[in-house]
Design a protein around this motif. Sequence first.
Motif, PDB file in Angstrom:
ATOM      1  N   ALA A 301       0.706  -1.583  -0.133  1.00 30.24           N
ATOM      2  CA  ALA A 301       0.228   0.232   0.244  1.00 30.24           C
ATOM      3  C   ALA A 301       0.704   1.293   0.122  1.00 30.24           C
ATOM      4  O   ALA A 301       1.836   0.835   0.701  1.00 30.24           O
ATOM      5  N   SER A 302       0.226   1.993  -0.743  1.00 33.74           N
ATOM      6  CA  SER A 302       0.726   3.535  -0.488  1.00 33.74           C
ATOM      7  C   SER A 302       0.330   5.026  -0.612  1.00 33.74           C
ATOM      8  O   SER A 302       0.742   6.274  -0.201  1.00 33.74           O
ATOM      9  N   ALA A 303      -0.695   4.617  -0.017  1.00 30.99           N
ATOM     10  CA  ALA A 303      -2.213   5.285   0.519  1.00 30.99           C
ATOM     11  C   ALA A 303      -1.977   4.559   1.134  1.00 30.99           C
ATOM     12  O   ALA A 303      -3.115   3.459   0.953  1.00 30.99           O
ATOM     13  N   GLU A 304      -3.720   5.746   2.204  1.00 28.89           N
ATOM     14  CA  GLU A 304      -4.514   5.192   3.003  1.00 28.89           C
ATOM     15  C   GLU A 304      -5.380   4.964   2.289  1.00 28.89           C
ATOM     16  O   GLU A 304      -5.688   4.451   1.246  1.00 28.89           O
ATOM     17  N   VAL A 305      -5.860   3.201   3.011  1.00 30.06           N
ATOM     18  CA  VAL A 305      -7.165   2.468   2.785  1.00 30.06           C
ATOM     19  C   VAL A 305      -8.486   3.281   3.639  1.00 30.06           C
ATOM     20  O   VAL A 305      -8.325   2.478   4.749  1.00 30.06           O
ATOM     21  N   LYS A 306      -9.032   2.999   3.061  1.00 29.83           N
ATOM     22  CA  LYS A 306     -10.766   3.119   3.415  1.00 29.83           C
ATOM     23  C   LYS A 306     -11.575   2.110   3.734  1.00 29.83           C
ATOM     24  O   LYS A 306     -11.443   1.347   2.504  1.00 29.83           O
ATOM     25  N   VAL A 307     -12.188   1.606   4.901  1.00 28.40           N
ATOM     26  CA  VAL A 307     -13.247   0.645   5.138  1.00 28.40           C
ATOM     27  C   VAL A 307     -13.600   0.914   5.198  1.00 28.40           C
ATOM     28  O   VAL A 307     -14.227   1.818   6.693  1.00 28.40           O
TER      29      VAL A 307
END
Length: 352
Positions: A301-307
């Motif tokens: 991952a290179s960017a924040e992931v929204k759950v």
Amino acid sequence: MGRRRVAIACQGGGSQCAFVAGALKTLFGARIQDRYQVVGLSGTSGGAFTAALAWAGILKQAHGDSTPVEDGILACWKDLTAQTSREVAFDQCCVGLLRLVERGYLPSFATSPSSARFRLFSQLASLYISRPAFTDLRALLVRHLDFESLAPLDGPDRPTLLIGAVDVIDGTFKTFSSWRGDVGVDALLASAAIPTLFPAVRVAGHAYWDGIFSSNPPVLAFLQRAYFGPGPLPEEIWIIQVNRASHEGVPDKPADIFDRRNHLAGNLSLQHELKTIELVNFLLGQRAITDEFRTRFGLDASAEVKVRFIRMSRALEDKLDYPSKLSREPVHIARLIADGENQARLFLAEAP
């Protein structure tokens, strides 16, 4: 601006995964594939084959098939649902007996699904019902998922399908991946092999049980190139959750205690994977993830992931118990599908 990339994770939970089918019906009926870029689907047990049906529909549409994605999902669940009076009576008898055992009114007799007695019971049930799609999960899956014909439709610009199971001997988690070419009917059967109902399923020399013991559903694998492949990673992960998260009060009756333990066990791996994603998001925000970290843990991952979550309504959750995870009575399945549809509509109304 390009479409936002999403992955959809479908939790397992027996016939209660009809809720997943209802949610996917609404999502794809609203043509989310036009509004978002669906880069991945994952699932475990009943959520696994429901996710696989959606994945198959997306592949076919990408090659000119005009059949709505949701039609394939609902057709399979219709076949899975009790249809004749014999099927309904058999379902009611089995689920009713299980409830009496769970509540302490009948004794429990441990029987291995590999035993001659259990196999005889299964054969007699098949003869009594005489509809393979209802009594034989492999027959059902083969009827609705032709992986040989799907293989040429797959490619780097198509969503990755991930299926969760556990290796019975090694005790290790297994994620079957369409990118690695090991997703098929056997992988789906492995993910659905509840130890008390089905013998372990062997795939490539390994024996597997129900994915509830591993990733339920696979979520972290969406960020791992070893499973997800070289395509663009999701910016959002949508989790269709079957096992209820919270509970009002502390259960004190044996049946209620058993039900709550089942919920907690079904959510255990998910909680761990979500904590890891939370940690990764924090480290990304602090710019603290190094190449060494990525290599060691396989997270790219290179960017924040929204759950985000699609969960059952509280009104429906309060009506369900563990035996209802085995019921395929038409009214029960229809109620689950309808709640999935409604909860997904509310989800989309709040979506950015």
